[in-house]
Design a protein around this motif. Structure first.
Motif, PDB file in Angstrom:
ATOM      1  N   ILE A   1       0.831  -1.199   0.000  1.00 42.33           N
ATOM      2  CA  ILE A   1       0.000   0.000   0.000  1.00 42.33           C
ATOM      3  C   ILE A   1       0.873   1.260   0.000  1.00 42.33           C
ATOM      4  N   ILE A   2       1.904   1.260   0.821  1.00 41.06           N
ATOM      5  CA  ILE A   2       2.791   2.422   0.901  1.00 41.06           C
ATOM      6  C   ILE A   2       3.537   2.635  -0.413  1.00 41.06           C
ATOM      7  N   VAL A   3       4.177   1.584  -0.917  1.00 40.50           N
ATOM      8  CA  VAL A   3       4.938   1.694  -2.161  1.00 40.50           C
ATOM      9  C   VAL A   3       4.002   1.973  -3.329  1.00 40.50           C
ATOM     10  N   GLY A   4       2.846   1.320  -3.349  1.00 41.15           N
ATOM     11  CA  GLY A   4       1.862   1.561  -4.411  1.00 41.15           C
ATOM     12  C   GLY A   4       1.350   2.985  -4.400  1.00 41.15           C
ATOM     13  N   GLY A   5       1.091   3.503  -3.210  1.00 43.64           N
ATOM     14  CA  GLY A   5       0.627   4.886  -3.102  1.00 43.64           C
ATOM     15  C   GLY A   5       1.664   5.872  -3.595  1.00 43.64           C
ATOM     16  N   LEU A   6       2.908   5.663  -3.212  1.00 43.74           N
ATOM     17  CA  LEU A   6       3.984   6.541  -3.673  1.00 43.74           C
ATOM     18  C   LEU A   6       4.185   6.434  -5.183  1.00 43.74           C
ATOM     19  N   ALA A   7       4.197   5.209  -5.698  1.00 42.86           N
ATOM     20  CA  ALA A   7       4.382   5.011  -7.132  1.00 42.86           C
ATOM     21  C   ALA A   7       3.225   5.622  -7.920  1.00 42.86           C
ATOM     22  N   GLY A   8       2.011   5.422  -7.444  1.00 43.52           N
ATOM     23  CA  GLY A   8       0.839   6.001  -8.111  1.00 43.52           C
ATOM     24  C   GLY A   8       0.841   7.516  -8.055  1.00 43.52           C
TER      25      GLY A   8
ATOM     26  N   THR B   1      -5.596  12.818  -9.623  1.00 46.41           N
ATOM     27  CA  THR B   1      -6.241  11.708  -8.932  1.00 46.41           C
ATOM     28  C   THR B   1      -6.070  11.871  -7.434  1.00 46.41           C
ATOM     29  N   GLY B   2      -6.932  11.220  -6.693  1.00 50.43           N
ATOM     30  CA  GLY B   2      -6.866  11.262  -5.236  1.00 50.43           C
ATOM     31  C   GLY B   2      -5.972  10.165  -4.692  1.00 50.43           C
ATOM     32  N   ILE B   3      -5.832  10.146  -3.385  1.00 49.57           N
ATOM     33  CA  ILE B   3      -4.921   9.200  -2.730  1.00 49.57           C
ATOM     34  C   ILE B   3      -5.347   7.747  -2.959  1.00 49.57           C
ATOM     35  N   LEU B   4      -6.643   7.467  -2.910  1.00 51.13           N
ATOM     36  CA  LEU B   4      -7.114   6.097  -3.119  1.00 51.13           C
ATOM     37  C   LEU B   4      -6.808   5.622  -4.535  1.00 51.13           C
ATOM     38  N   ILE B   5      -7.062   6.466  -5.512  1.00 54.10           N
ATOM     39  CA  ILE B   5      -6.770   6.106  -6.899  1.00 54.10           C
ATOM     40  C   ILE B   5      -5.259   5.955  -7.095  1.00 54.10           C
ATOM     41  N   ASN B   6      -4.454   6.786  -6.421  1.00 56.97           N
ATOM     42  CA  ASN B   6      -2.999   6.650  -6.514  1.00 56.97           C
ATOM     43  C   ASN B   6      -2.538   5.290  -5.998  1.00 56.97           C
ATOM     44  N   ILE B   7      -3.101   4.849  -4.879  1.00 56.86           N
ATOM     45  CA  ILE B   7      -2.742   3.538  -4.325  1.00 56.86           C
ATOM     46  C   ILE B   7      -3.146   2.436  -5.295  1.00 56.86           C
ATOM     47  N   ILE B   8      -4.353   2.527  -5.817  1.00 50.43           N
ATOM     48  CA  ILE B   8      -4.833   1.522  -6.765  1.00 50.43           C
ATOM     49  C   ILE B   8      -3.968   1.516  -8.021  1.00 50.43           C
ATOM     50  N   LEU B   9      -3.663   2.714  -8.550  1.00 50.15           N
ATOM     51  CA  LEU B   9      -2.805   2.799  -9.737  1.00 50.15           C
ATOM     52  C   LEU B   9      -1.445   2.165  -9.486  1.00 50.15           C
ATOM     53  N   GLY B  10      -0.858   2.456  -8.341  1.00 50.10           N
ATOM     54  CA  GLY B  10       0.461   1.910  -8.030  1.00 50.10           C
ATOM     55  C   GLY B  10       0.464   0.405  -7.883  1.00 50.10           C
TER      56      GLY B  10
END
Length: 83
Positions: A10-17, A28-37
């Motif tokens: 979740i942390i790495v995905g959020g940062l990558a997104g 995009t918002g934080i949730l979409i950033n996590i999902i994208l990552g």
């Protein structure tokens, strides 16, 4: 994300997104950033394995893979939406 625990993914995905959304100019918002990552890392890991490249299981490697995958997903989304 390969080799990472749930919280680390979740942390790495959020940062990558987040980095990918800033790089691509997506709003995009934080949730979409996590999902994208996270989904981006899954997609990019799959695509890299198809061409014979196996990324390592570390945080940095998976962050880079997540960033690349998130950029791919943003481009695909824009192609679908016609932007």
């Amino acid at each position: 994300m390969q080799g990472l625990g749930f919280l680390a993914a979740i942390i790495v995905g959020g940062l990558a997104g987040w980095i990918a959304s800033r790089f691509m100019g997506a709003r995009t918002g934080i949730l979409i950033n996590i999902i994208l990552g996270i989904l981006g890392a899954v997609v990019a890991n799959f695509l890299l394995r198809l061409v014979g490249i196996v990324p390592t299981e570390g945080w940095i490697a998976q962050g880079i893979v997540g960033f690349l995958g998130a950029c791919i997903l943003i481009v695909l989304w824009r192609m679908i939406r016609g932007r």
